[in-house]
Design a protein around this motif. Structure first.
Motif, mmCIF file in Angstrom:
data_model
loop_
_atom_site.group_PDB
_atom_site.id
_atom_site.type_symbol
_atom_site.label_atom_id
_atom_site.label_comp_id
_atom_site.label_asym_id
_atom_site.label_seq_id
_atom_site.Cartn_x
_atom_site.Cartn_y
_atom_site.Cartn_z
ATOM 1 N N TYR A 1 -6.794 34.780 21.180
ATOM 2 C CA TYR A 1 -7.073 34.366 20.494
ATOM 3 C C TYR A 1 -8.296 33.927 20.024
ATOM 4 O O TYR A 1 -8.894 32.673 20.713
ATOM 5 N N PRO A 2 -9.772 34.248 19.974
ATOM 6 C CA PRO A 2 -10.810 34.008 20.362
ATOM 7 C C PRO A 2 -11.285 32.910 18.858
ATOM 8 O O PRO A 2 -11.463 32.976 17.977
ATOM 9 N N THR A 3 -12.105 32.004 19.331
ATOM 10 C CA THR A 3 -13.012 30.981 18.295
ATOM 11 C C THR A 3 -13.895 31.799 17.205
ATOM 12 O O THR A 3 -14.495 32.560 17.425
ATOM 13 N N HIS B 1 -17.365 33.510 22.780
ATOM 14 C CA HIS B 1 -16.430 34.363 21.645
ATOM 15 C C HIS B 1 -15.302 34.003 23.090
ATOM 16 O O HIS B 1 -14.457 34.417 23.261
ATOM 17 N N ILE B 2 -14.575 32.509 23.063
ATOM 18 C CA ILE B 2 -13.771 31.948 24.629
ATOM 19 C C ILE B 2 -12.737 32.014 23.444
ATOM 20 O O ILE B 2 -12.302 31.950 22.754
ATOM 21 N N SER B 3 -11.428 31.967 24.719
ATOM 22 C CA SER B 3 -10.178 31.991 23.973
ATOM 23 C C SER B 3 -10.098 30.875 23.694
ATOM 24 O O SER B 3 -10.062 30.053 24.434
ATOM 25 N N ALA B 4 -9.157 30.806 22.962
ATOM 26 C CA ALA B 4 -8.454 29.747 22.501
ATOM 27 C C ALA B 4 -6.873 29.521 22.521
ATOM 28 O O ALA B 4 -6.311 28.339 22.536
ATOM 29 N N THR C 1 1.031 -0.953 -0.187
ATOM 30 C CA THR C 1 0.285 -0.081 -0.048
ATOM 31 C C THR C 1 0.498 1.411 -0.191
ATOM 32 O O THR C 1 2.131 1.667 0.630
ATOM 33 N N LEU C 2 0.714 2.018 -1.220
ATOM 34 C CA LEU C 2 1.217 2.857 -1.004
ATOM 35 C C LEU C 2 0.441 4.765 -0.286
ATOM 36 O O LEU C 2 -0.540 4.686 -1.342
ATOM 37 N N ASN C 3 0.789 5.419 -0.021
ATOM 38 C CA ASN C 3 -0.388 6.814 0.355
ATOM 39 C C ASN C 3 0.973 7.856 0.169
ATOM 40 O O ASN C 3 1.755 7.982 0.731
ATOM 41 N N LEU C 4 0.082 8.197 -0.422
ATOM 42 C CA LEU C 4 0.517 9.725 -1.349
ATOM 43 C C LEU C 4 -0.125 11.298 -0.134
ATOM 44 O O LEU C 4 -1.265 10.811 -0.677
ATOM 45 N N ASP C 5 0.472 12.212 0.284
ATOM 46 C CA ASP C 5 -0.310 13.452 0.302
ATOM 47 C C ASP C 5 0.482 14.460 0.341
ATOM 48 O O ASP C 5 1.253 14.606 0.861
ATOM 49 N N TYR C 6 -0.431 15.576 0.585
ATOM 50 C CA TYR C 6 0.355 17.081 -0.029
ATOM 51 C C TYR C 6 -1.098 18.226 0.119
ATOM 52 O O TYR C 6 -2.033 18.212 0.259
ATOM 53 N N THR C 7 -0.418 18.994 0.978
ATOM 54 C CA THR C 7 -1.270 19.966 1.632
ATOM 55 C C THR C 7 -0.567 21.945 1.427
ATOM 56 O O THR C 7 0.804 22.041 1.563
ATOM 57 N N ARG C 8 -1.110 22.684 1.091
ATOM 58 C CA ARG C 8 -0.302 23.954 0.888
ATOM 59 C C ARG C 8 -1.713 24.643 1.419
ATOM 60 O O ARG C 8 -2.428 24.503 1.404
ATOM 61 N N ASP C 9 -1.224 25.473 2.409
ATOM 62 C CA ASP C 9 -2.133 26.620 3.056
ATOM 63 C C ASP C 9 -1.037 28.054 2.651
ATOM 64 O O ASP C 9 -0.224 28.924 3.360
ATOM 65 N N THR C 10 -2.218 28.613 2.509
ATOM 66 C CA THR C 10 -1.765 30.446 2.272
ATOM 67 C C THR C 10 -2.883 30.971 3.059
ATOM 68 O O THR C 10 -3.183 32.470 2.658
ATOM 69 N N SER C 11 -3.455 31.091 4.252
ATOM 70 C CA SER C 11 -4.475 31.222 5.139
ATOM 71 C C SER C 11 -3.644 32.759 5.218
ATOM 72 O O SER C 11 -4.830 33.445 5.246
ATOM 73 N N GLY C 12 -2.511 33.046 5.518
ATOM 74 C CA GLY C 12 -1.945 34.116 5.519
ATOM 75 C C GLY C 12 -1.964 34.087 7.315
ATOM 76 O O GLY C 12 -1.893 33.850 8.295
ATOM 77 N N ALA C 13 -1.810 35.884 8.199
ATOM 78 C CA ALA C 13 -0.951 35.167 9.258
ATOM 79 C C ALA C 13 -2.783 35.193 9.892
ATOM 80 O O ALA C 13 -3.725 35.503 9.755
ATOM 81 N N THR C 14 -1.982 34.870 10.970
ATOM 82 C CA THR C 14 -3.731 35.548 12.067
ATOM 83 C C THR C 14 -2.960 35.525 13.527
ATOM 84 O O THR C 14 -1.878 36.376 13.861
#
Length: 726
Positions: free
Chosen positions: A711-713, A694-697, A269-282
């Motif tokens: 950092y509010p939820t 609006h609790i804090s995470a 079994t061969l598993n491959l994964d890729y993620t690109r996240d460009t959400s920007g600053a938090t």
């Protein structure tokens, strides 16, 4: 502890009695098959055939591989919560942190300032420092491959078969950094079935998600499955300075699995994964305490902030693993070879003001490689076992700059980790009812650490190079006994280990210190039961963790980070988890968890810091309730799902700051889906955070820099899902 124990034993008794009463209300002999979620690994068909015969109303049997072989979840002497793909869909679990709605005694949140960062505490055991020099205490595994860093660990839930959450130390079989527990994310396996599925979701805050799942067979025996997804959402916090919405989401990801026979007795079994996240600053929101000690936003809203930088945050992660399973007759041999990588560059404004009070720059490059070989016994009889060898190598490099009221020095930090382990676990059934489990693991870890600090003018400030090695045997003993056919009791004694390391956040030679390993000895006893012809599942356990050398991360009033082993702790509590198939159409579930935590073994000089103080991220009491009801219409099913989660207050830092404390809160979510029986489509309406908390995470309270931010939820969100099978 006695108050929590008595209160929650009473609550569990009342809950069980309620479920039993509801279950007896319907005659099993006159019931139709359950429309509840299928067993783990099975997928609910888009259309359902008419019921041909009457059968008993029962919960679906659940199979897990928490001990490296397939077993009924009710026969494994471990505290486990598991959800399959249909349950995950109905509970609207779209990220790993959504699992907190069904798992007792867990805090799972987005890590501070990182859209893809994952913070996990189980039974009060965890780590909130995302720097690669600090290790998590709860192991995360993607198809049995260890995900070593908190950064990039906030996995989106798609193309998934099931998720297993194992509470308590899992060091014997799962190894490094599983002192608090483990989460196993298992993707769908190829079956040769051919399909193409479209998933789309739209909602408020500009949410636009799109996914494609596919499966096919190539040639005679090569099976392929996979998925691609895109998740997009506008920001929910408003930057007043630049009149823009921030904390948005923009992520694309893909996974694929190829499986085929390899010779006469091997399956690969061969598993491959890729993620690109460009959400920007938090960005965080500035807060303060009013004259009555109530937390209030500085700018009038818990969703308004100010910044003086556009910021940036770009992440790429990828992974591959090759697994081979070979039948050798008396044993099976499994080999797992993996390679993973992560690049994450960001510049974050952490202070919530238009000044440069505290900005952080990082550019992390991480590469990890692992190999695991397992031998699993296949003989019938009273004795079964699994043994193996594990090797892991990771390299990290990262320039880091703290801009505190101006540009700071850049520390070029690198670290190489090498870890090796041998392990074995077996169980022996003395009788049909009594079984003993024993296991052992010997671990060796070595870390090489280097920091080169460069001043803003380009001159070198200092160089620090350190190296250390840790060796540790861990073991497990468990005894389980079947009091009745479907009632099992168990008791276990387990140890766990997390290696020491170096304070990569230090900005001076003195601050770049070392810390020792932390260890944990866990005692647990529990009962797992399936009652009323498997219509009610009721599990309850008591645990005690003796925690030594806790790796505590903290920030002082001047913004200097540190990691120390200044104390130990004892954490104990009760957990309950229950489900009931009330009718063929109605399923309910719920549970609770308590944590009674006390620091111990601290030096007299630290008494003021630890004596009588709470541990961070350890709420004293949590409970959850959920329900699913399937209402039959003419040619369709209307499926109603709702869940609520109550959490006591808990603190986000070692200093127990009331400013960044997460208050007592009740969270709720619901989903209603319309699923025609003879069509290839379905549609659903959902809502999250229905109580609009609006609790804090997470947050920072750094008095010397004038910083108090949370950092509010996410506020209340809602939307529509659409699914189509071609």
């Amino acid at each position: 502890m006695s108050m929590y124990l008595s209160r929650n034993l009473l609550a569990s008794s009342i809950f069980l009695a309620m479920l039993a009463t509801q279950a007896y209300a319907q005659d099993p002999a006159s019931s139709t098959p359950s429309n509840g979620a299928p067993a783990a690994g099975q997928e609910s068909p888009t259309s359902q055939a008419p019921v041909a015969e009457k059968k008993a109303v029962q919960l679906q049997n659940v199979t897990v591989t928490a001990q490296r072989r397939q077993e009924s979840v009710q026969k494994v002497p471990i505290s486990i919560t598991t959800l399959d793909s249909i349950q995950l869909q109905r509970m609207n679990v779209t990220r790993i942190d959504d699992m907190k709605f069904v798992v007792p005694n867990v805090v799972i949140e987005q890590n501070t300032a990182l859209n893809t960062g994952l913070k996990i505490f189980m039974r009060g055991v965890g780590q909130d420092e995302s720097m690669f020099t600090a290790e998590p205490a709860v192991g995360l595994y993607l198809n049995d491959v260890y995900i070593p860093r908190m950064t990039g660990a906030m996995l989106s839930v798609f193309d998934v078969e099931r998720i297993e959450v194992l509470r308590g130390p899992q060091g014997t079989l799962f190894g490094r950094n599983a002192t608090g527990g483990a989460i196993r994310y298992i993707t769908k396996k190829p079956t040769g079935e051919t399909y193409l599925k479209l998933n789309a979701s739209v909602g408020n805050y500009g949410r636009r998600d799109l996914g494609l799942n596919f499966s096919t067979r190539l040639g005679k025996d090569i099976d392929v499955t996979g998925a691609v997804m895109s998740s997009n959402r506008a920001g929910y916090i408003h930057d007043l300075t630049h009149n823009r919405d921030v904390n948005n989401v923009h992520q694309n990801a893909a996974r694929t699995t190829v499986a085929m026979p390899w010779g006469d007795s091997t399956y690969a079994t061969l598993n491959l994964d890729y993620t690109r996240d460009t959400s920007g600053a938090t960005y965080a929101v500035p807060v303060k305490l009013d004259t009555n000690g109530k937390l209030v936003p500085v700018l009038g809203s818990f969703y308004d902030t100010r910044t003086n930088t556009p910021g940036s945050n770009i992440l790429r992660s990828w992974g591959s693993s090759l697994t081979t399973d070979t039948d050798l007759g008396t044993v099976s041999l499994r080999n797992v070879l993996s390679a993973r990588g992560l690049d994450n560059e960001f510049y974050e404004d952490l202070d919530g003001t238009e000044q440069t009070r505290y900005h952080l720059y990082q550019n992390q490059k991480e590469r990890s490689y692992s190999y695991e070989a397992q031998l699993i016994s296949q003989l019938t009889g009273p004795f079964s076992w699994v043994g193996g060898f594990y090797a892991f190598r990771e390299t990290n490099s990262q320039p880091t700059r703290n801009d505190i009221f101006g540009p700071g020095a850049t520390n070029y930090i690198s670290q190489q980790d090498n870890a090796y382990a041998l392990y074995w676990q077996g169980d022996y059934a003395f009788t049909d009812r009594l079984k003993l489990t024993g296991g052992a693991r010997y671990s060796i870890e070595k870390k090489d650490f280097l920091v080169v600090s460069v001043r803003p003018n380009g001159s070198q400030a200092f160089t620090v190079a350190k190296s250390n090695r840790w060796k540790r045997p861990d073991w497990k003993l468990a005894l389980d006994y079947d009091f009745a056919e479907n009632v099992m009791g168990y008791a276990s004694l387990t140890t766990g280990f997390k290696s020491g390391g170096f304070n990569g956040r230090g900005t001076t030679v003195a601050a770049l210190g070392s810390f020792n390993a932390e260890t944990l000895t866990a005692y647990e006893m529990g009962i797992k039961s399936s009652l009323l012809d498997n219509r009610v599942r009721f599990n309850i356990d008591y645990y005690r963790n003796d925690y030594a050398g806790i790796q505590l991360s903290a920030v002082d009033p001047n913004g200097v980070f540190s990691v120390t082993n200044a104390t130990g702790a004892v954490l104990s509590g009760v957990e309950m988890d229950a489900q009931a198939q009330v009718t063929d159409a109605w399923q309910v579930g719920g549970g609770f968890g308590t944590i009674d935590a006390k620091y111990q073994n601290y030096a007299p000089v630290n008494a003021a810091t630890f004596a009588g103080m709470d541990l961070k991220d350890a709420p004293k009491f949590q409970w959850h309730l959920s329900t699913t009801y399937i209402q039959s219409l003419a040619n369709a099913d209307l499926i109603w799902t709702a869940a609520v989660k109550y959490t006591d207050k808990y603190y986000e830092n070692q200093a127990l700051s009331p400013i960044i404390m997460t208050p007592t809160h009740l969270d709720a979510r619901a989903r209603i889906s319309y699923e025609p029986r003879n069509a290839n489509w379905s549609v659903a309406l959902w809502g999250n955070n229905l109580t609009n908390n609006h609790i804090s995470a997470g947050g920072f309270d750094i008095a010397g820099l004038g910083i108090a931010v949370i950092y509010p939820t996410m506020p209340r969100t809602y939307g529509v899902d659409f699914k189509y099978r071609f």
